[in-house]
Scaffold this motif. Structure first.
Motif: not given
Ligand SMILES: NC(=[NH2+])NCCC[C@H](N)C(=O)O
Length: 325
Positions: A115, A264, A150, A252, A157, A206, A146, A161-162, A144, A295
């Motif tokens: 993502h 994820t 962030n 996801d 993490s 978040e 998620h 992608h987050g 999503d 994803e």
């Molecule tokens: N695009 C995704 N699948 N994102 C998952 C993010 C999971 C978690 N919130 C992170 O920042 O690592």
């Protein structure tokens, strides 16, 4: 069987033309395999379906871009971000590709990839829309599990992608041109034109950001309470009818029952029909100008991979006007 859509498209000057970008990139997270998704989706016949069944004129350069030519030789962590220069370089190039298609008034379909690539697609399309439609803002529907909002500092993490929504809204900023400093004002979206659907795994920090910035978000709880029909209605009402829309669809968002092969997965997600329904309704607005499907990771599950690919194809077809009747 399938037939082309009859819904007039308000913001596309070439509504029957699809600019397709296949992005084989996995650097926004740590699990290999998601870079193979475009090949898997295309091998399963997605582009033929769009061409033959839905009558699109598909502009595809027959290349899955992995951008090896622009990969940095060294890429140490920066502000807690993993592979910051690689993700920045890829998304910058992708932004230009998406911009070129969008500038010509075509629909932009991007097959990811993780993502993080949305930093590229959405920035490019937002810029093209501003130029083509007298400063109009691009709305984004982010489907999503998620929130992907962030900032580098609050991410647990360090996986980019987050973080795409943080960079796209300007909540995360960076001057360094090699690390997202290439994002200019014209690339960004407004938090008031952002809507989430399907959330169920949102990090604590978040949640704070969503609250502080009054970002409209429909979680699985909201879907349980109101039903998907009402939720989509409310999401579209929030955006308003005079706004071009980009649909950023993370597979996801769907329950692992329908999309197990993803990096994820989170239980308690959308059914296949709820996912398709969102895409169908967004198509019916006549305001959709672009979509990402991200994803899908065919290597994570042996038996689940083909189901996940099938789900991905179905979501794309629905967003491009396929209907049940
Ligand atoms: N695009 C995704 N699948 N994102 C998952 C993010 C999971 C978690 N919130 C992170 O920042 O690592």
């Amino acid at each position: 069987m399938t037939q082309p859509s009859t819904i007039p498209q308000k913001f596309l000057t070439r509504p029957h033309e699809l600019g397709v970008v296949a992005v084989g990139f996995s650097g926004g997270q740590c699990k290999p395999g998601v870079e193979a998704a475009p090949v898997a989706l295309i091998a399963s016949g997605l582009l033929e379906q769009l061409r033959d069944d839905l009558d699109y004129d598909v502009h595809y350069d027959n290349m899955v871009h992995n951008y090896t030519d622009i990969m940095p030789t060294s890429d140490s962590e920066y502000r807690n971000m993993k592979k910051p220069r690689a993700v920045s370089a890829v998304t910058q190039r992708l932004s230009e590709q998406a911009y070129e298609h969008a500038k010509q008034g075509k629909f932009v379909l991007t097959l990811g990839g993780d993502h993080s690539i949305a930093i590229g697609t959405i920035s490019g399309i937002a810029k093209a829309i501003r130029e083509r439609l007298e400063g109009r803002e691009l709305a984004v529907i982010w489907v999503d599990a998620h929130a992907d909002i962030n900032t580098p500092e609050i991410s647990q993490s360090g996986n980019i992608h987050g973080m795409p929504v943080a960079f796209l809204t300007g909540l995360a900023k960076e001057e360094n041109k090699d690390i997202f400093g290439w994002l200019e004002k014209e690339h960004l979206i407004n938090v008031s034109k952002l809507v989430y659907i399907g959330l169920r795994d949102v990090d604590r920090e978040e949640k704070k950001l969503l609250r502080e910035h009054s970002i409209r978000a429909f979680s699985m709880h909201d879907i349980d309470r109101h039903g998907i029909g009402r939720v989509v209605e409310m999401a579209l009402a929030h955006i308003g009818n005079d706004t071009p829309i980009h649909l950023s669809f993370d597979v996801d968002a769907l329950d692992p029952q329908w999309a197990p092969s993803t990096g994820t997965p989170v239980r308690g997600g959308l059914t296949l029909r709820e996912g398709d329904f969102i895409a169908e309704c967004v198509h019916q607005t006549g305001n959709l100008v672009g979509m990402d499907l991200v994803e899908v990771n065919p290597s994570l599950e042996t038996s689940g991979a083909s189901d996940t690919i099938r789900t991905g194809c179905s979501l794309v077809r629905s967003a491009l006007g396929d209907s049940l009747l």
